[in-house]
Design a protein around this motif. Structure first.
Motif, mmCIF file in Angstrom:
data_model
loop_
_atom_site.group_PDB
_atom_site.id
_atom_site.type_symbol
_atom_site.label_atom_id
_atom_site.label_comp_id
_atom_site.label_asym_id
_atom_site.label_seq_id
_atom_site.Cartn_x
_atom_site.Cartn_y
_atom_site.Cartn_z
ATOM 1 N N GLU A 36 1.012 -1.113 -0.057
ATOM 2 C CA GLU A 36 0.011 -0.028 0.046
ATOM 3 C C GLU A 36 1.008 1.278 -0.056
ATOM 4 O OE1 GLU A 36 -2.046 -3.301 2.542
ATOM 5 O OE2 GLU A 36 -0.613 -1.690 3.279
ATOM 6 N N ASP A 37 0.287 2.276 -0.203
ATOM 7 C CA ASP A 37 0.992 3.694 0.032
ATOM 8 C C ASP A 37 0.740 4.091 1.349
ATOM 9 O OD1 ASP A 37 2.226 5.862 -1.313
ATOM 10 O OD2 ASP A 37 0.526 7.275 -0.908
ATOM 11 N N PRO A 38 1.843 4.398 2.093
ATOM 12 C CA PRO A 38 1.999 4.835 3.697
ATOM 13 C C PRO A 38 1.115 6.178 3.730
ATOM 14 C CG PRO A 38 3.997 4.635 2.731
ATOM 15 C CD PRO A 38 3.383 4.537 1.471
ATOM 16 N N ASP A 39 0.465 6.302 4.910
ATOM 17 C CA ASP A 39 -0.524 7.345 5.288
ATOM 18 C C ASP A 39 0.899 8.542 5.490
ATOM 19 O OD1 ASP A 39 0.598 6.185 7.499
ATOM 20 O OD2 ASP A 39 -1.239 6.741 8.803
ATOM 21 N N PHE A 49 0.924 -0.099 8.423
ATOM 22 C CA PHE A 49 2.370 -1.119 8.408
ATOM 23 C C PHE A 49 3.334 -0.498 7.369
ATOM 24 C CE2 PHE A 49 3.902 -5.006 6.716
ATOM 25 C CZ PHE A 49 4.597 -5.549 7.668
ATOM 26 N N VAL A 50 3.065 -0.201 6.226
ATOM 27 C CA VAL A 50 4.093 0.085 5.245
ATOM 28 C C VAL A 50 4.604 1.626 5.711
ATOM 29 C CG1 VAL A 50 3.193 -1.213 3.223
ATOM 30 C CG2 VAL A 50 2.077 1.144 3.645
ATOM 31 N N GLY A 51 3.984 2.335 6.611
ATOM 32 C CA GLY A 51 4.573 3.496 7.020
ATOM 33 C C GLY A 51 5.627 3.231 7.897
ATOM 34 N N ARG A 52 5.524 2.092 8.724
ATOM 35 C CA ARG A 52 6.638 1.599 9.826
ATOM 36 C C ARG A 52 7.718 1.285 8.748
ATOM 37 N NH1 ARG A 52 4.685 -2.696 12.865
ATOM 38 N NH2 ARG A 52 6.221 -2.470 14.251
ATOM 39 N N ILE A 53 7.660 0.689 7.721
ATOM 40 C CA ILE A 53 8.602 -0.085 6.845
ATOM 41 C C ILE A 53 9.534 1.105 6.414
ATOM 42 C CG2 ILE A 53 9.404 -1.128 4.803
ATOM 43 C CD1 ILE A 53 7.106 -2.894 5.251
ATOM 44 N N VAL A 54 9.033 2.438 5.837
ATOM 45 C CA VAL A 54 9.727 3.552 5.331
ATOM 46 C C VAL A 54 10.613 4.152 6.533
ATOM 47 C CG1 VAL A 54 9.463 5.832 4.412
ATOM 48 C CG2 VAL A 54 8.078 3.702 3.626
ATOM 49 N N PHE A 55 9.753 4.325 7.894
ATOM 50 C CA PHE A 55 10.542 4.976 8.985
ATOM 51 C C PHE A 55 11.637 4.288 9.296
ATOM 52 C CE2 PHE A 55 5.876 6.455 10.184
ATOM 53 C CZ PHE A 55 6.387 7.875 9.801
ATOM 54 N N MET A 56 11.587 2.851 9.257
ATOM 55 C CA MET A 56 12.889 2.148 9.532
ATOM 56 C C MET A 56 14.232 2.629 8.905
ATOM 57 S SD MET A 56 12.906 -0.366 11.721
ATOM 58 C CE MET A 56 11.439 -0.733 12.789
ATOM 59 N N SER A 406 -0.114 -5.102 12.689
ATOM 60 C CA SER A 406 1.135 -5.741 12.413
ATOM 61 C C SER A 406 1.745 -6.311 13.658
ATOM 62 C CB SER A 406 2.180 -4.886 11.726
ATOM 63 O OG SER A 406 2.495 -3.654 12.388
ATOM 64 N N GLY A 407 1.210 -5.833 14.812
ATOM 65 C CA GLY A 407 1.552 -6.532 15.927
ATOM 66 C C GLY A 407 2.763 -5.746 16.834
ATOM 67 N N ARG A 408 2.852 -5.957 18.077
ATOM 68 C CA ARG A 408 4.035 -5.618 18.882
ATOM 69 C C ARG A 408 4.496 -6.635 20.023
ATOM 70 N NH1 ARG A 408 3.268 -2.555 15.536
ATOM 71 N NH2 ARG A 408 3.045 -0.325 15.434
ATOM 72 N N ILE A 409 5.776 -6.328 20.425
ATOM 73 C CA ILE A 409 6.360 -7.401 21.199
ATOM 74 C C ILE A 409 5.729 -7.618 22.345
ATOM 75 C CG2 ILE A 409 8.470 -7.161 19.991
ATOM 76 C CD1 ILE A 409 9.573 -5.706 22.476
ATOM 77 N N ASP A 410 4.945 -6.404 23.021
ATOM 78 C CA ASP A 410 4.017 -6.537 24.187
ATOM 79 C C ASP A 410 2.809 -6.775 23.925
ATOM 80 O OD1 ASP A 410 4.777 -5.650 27.270
ATOM 81 O OD2 ASP A 410 2.650 -5.124 26.725
ATOM 82 N N PRO A 411 2.154 -7.678 24.839
ATOM 83 C CA PRO A 411 0.580 -7.882 24.178
ATOM 84 C C PRO A 411 -0.069 -6.679 24.395
ATOM 85 C CG PRO A 411 1.302 -8.756 26.504
ATOM 86 C CD PRO A 411 2.317 -8.313 25.908
ATOM 87 N N ASP A 412 -0.049 -5.777 25.263
ATOM 88 C CA ASP A 412 -0.605 -4.510 25.438
ATOM 89 C C ASP A 412 -0.624 -3.537 24.115
ATOM 90 O OD1 ASP A 412 -1.490 -1.873 27.258
ATOM 91 O OD2 ASP A 412 -0.093 -1.079 25.762
ATOM 92 N N GLY A 413 0.333 -3.742 23.313
ATOM 93 C CA GLY A 413 0.271 -3.208 22.030
ATOM 94 C C GLY A 413 -0.557 -3.557 20.867
#
Length: 503
Positions: A36-39, A49-56, A406-413
């Motif tokens: 997708e195109d990031p927001d 999710f794709v925005g996070r990839i760009v932010f990396m 896309s999920g997080r390492i802590d369940p809260d996320g």
């Protein structure tokens, strides 16, 4: 044979359109295909999710995670909590700087965290809700004073809540030209086409990055995206369609890397967000229960994903220790679903669902539509571009939306922001005081067994009221050219650019 004849012209058309960029790519360039195109490219407001990839590539963060989900230093070199758990002290790098030349220091980190906590439309507010104030006693020391102990805080700082922007840019339109401190700096964005980054040669870790330029291409059609990888117009792509995995693995020019995702995919229901919630699906949990029972999750996975995605009914991935045995994936039950509709006083229900405009999600919508029809629920599909879908969700302009996390390492996320009353990503405005209490309490508990008791209790309510109908857990398939080396896959699904090179 007909399908093949249809797919070839689509791919050929894409290949004819894309090579126009190739002659201009004089520096060593990495080309990544996104689904997708990031927001917006503002880490405090973004949610894709794709925005996070760009932010990396664009924005460094305070902490990172390893493939084993261990926390490791990034802009913060070390950290510790006070004995009472009410203060987090972090030591920061002294050799990092922003793309505009400004130094990264504790004051800059303080400005970023305060913006994330107070900006009216920040989506990081609930992630940092435990922070009372931020202090910068010296250039390399950052102190977060907390209102209460927070077992989730370090995990939050591994992602967008911990990403750093140049303080001089915070008062302007950050998303138009983000100025971060990552290994690559922003060059241009062409909406629904490409985002271009160039190497930041003054980055503290510049030697680990081998490409001078990174181009992220937005190509929603999975067939076209794979065709561009095969032709060499892309070096890698994220989220290879499961139905293409077998053929991609057989292609010697491509290699496929799988990784189970940390998140979930499901249907978010608008229960209280404006006029769109005033319909049976939003107002009556029995109608939502009927929809859930109408869906055969195993069949959905088999038909759309060749059985490669795990059916779920909880917000946590199947491997998570926070999954409760009390809520197994139910068998499809048409008669019970019909009885629930009758009990709710409904012989037939019509409801609209947002579906992202790509072929895989279209097929998901069609399978759910057919299953729901058998119990008396007429699901009308509204296809839209993903960023527009998210915008309308936030504004309450939806009845249901097929959307995932896309999920997080802590369940809260995976749960707090989506179902608590003040959760920043609770688009349906679901509200239950007991769910709020349990999930807020879980944030303050460090013992996993005690935390799980709160999540189990909250899930008992959520499984009954169903503000989100969970469907499946993705296995993310990355596909890359066989000459691309150094890719290290991570359960968060992010593409880390360090070490990537062509052989």
């Amino acid at each position: 044979m007909k399908l093949l004849k249809i797919a070839i012209p689509a791919a050929a058309f894409a290949l004819a359109a894309l090579p126009t960029l190739a002659p201009a790519q004089t520096p060593p360039t990495l080309r990544i295909g996104l689904q997708e195109d990031p927001d917006m490219l503002d880490p405090h407001k973004a949610r894709t999710f794709v925005g996070r990839i760009v932010f990396m590539g664009l924005c460094d963060r305070l902490i990172d995670i390893t493939p084993e989900l261990k926390l490791v230093p990034r802009l913060a070199t070390e950290w510790s909590f006070s004995a009472d758990g009410l203060a987090l002290t972090m030591k920061l790098r002294s050799d990092a700087k922003f793309h505009d030349g400004e130094p990264f220091n504790a004051e800059a980190a303080k400005a970023n965290l305060e913006r994330a906590m107070t900006l009216p439309d920040s989506l990081r507010k609930s992630e940092l809700a435990s922070v009372d104030k931020v202090e910068a006693p010296d250039a390399t020391t950052l102190v977060l004073k907390l209102k209460r102990p927070d077992a989730t805080l370090l995990a939050q700082l591994t992602d967008r809540a911990g990403m750093m922007l140049s303080p001089k840019t915070l008062s302007g339109d950050v998303a138009a030209k983000p100025v971060c401190s990552g290994p690559y700096k922003f060059v241009e964005r062409v909406q629904n086409d490409r985002i271009v980054l160039d190497k930041f040669k003054e980055h503290w870790e510049a030697g680990k990055y081998n490409f001078e330029r990174v181009i992220y291409r937005s190509i929603p059609d999975t067939t076209v995206r794979l065709a561009n990888l095969r032709s060499g117009e892309l070096d890698m792509l994220e989220r290879l369609a499961p139905t293409d995995v077998k053929s991609a693995k057989a292609d010697l020019s491509i290699k496929v890397e799988p990784m189970p995702n940390l998140g979930y995919q499901g249907i978010t229901i608008n229960t209280k967000n404006g006029e769109s919630a005033n319909q049976p699906m939003g107002k009556d949990k029995r109608v939502r229960q009927a929809l859930s029972l109408s869906i055969d999750r195993k069949v959905l996975s088999q038909v759309v994903f060749d059985g490669l995605y795990a059916p779920i009914v909880q917000p946590f991935p199947p491997t998570s220790p926070y999954v409760s045995a009390d809520f197994p994936v139910p068998e499809r039950n048409v008669e019970k679903a019909k009885a629930l509709l009758k009990e709710a006083g409904q012989s037939k229900v019509s409801v609209e669902v947002f579906i992202t405009n790509n072929p895989v999600h279209a097929q998901i919508g069609q399978v759910i539509q057919a299953m729901a029809q058998e119990v008396g629920i007429d699901v009308q599909i509204r296809s839209t571009e993903f960023a527009s879908q998210l915008r309308d969700q936030q504004q309450g302009k939806f009845q249901m939306s097929r959307v995932g996390w896309s999920g997080r390492i802590d369940p809260d996320g995976n749960i707090h922001a989506f179902v608590t009353t003040k959760g920043n990503q609770n688009d349906g405005k679901y509200s239950n005081a007991e769910v709020d209490r349990l999930l807020d309490e879980a944030r303050t508990i460090y013992d996993p067994a005690e935390r799980k008791k709160r999540y189990d209790a909250a899930q008992k309510i959520l499984q009954d009221e169903l503000p989100i109908i969970y469907l499946y857990n993705e296995t993310v398939f990355f596909a890359l050219r066989s000459n691309l080396q150094g890719f290290v896959i991570n359960p968060d699904g992010m593409i880390r650019l360090a070490g990537l090179k062509r052989s």
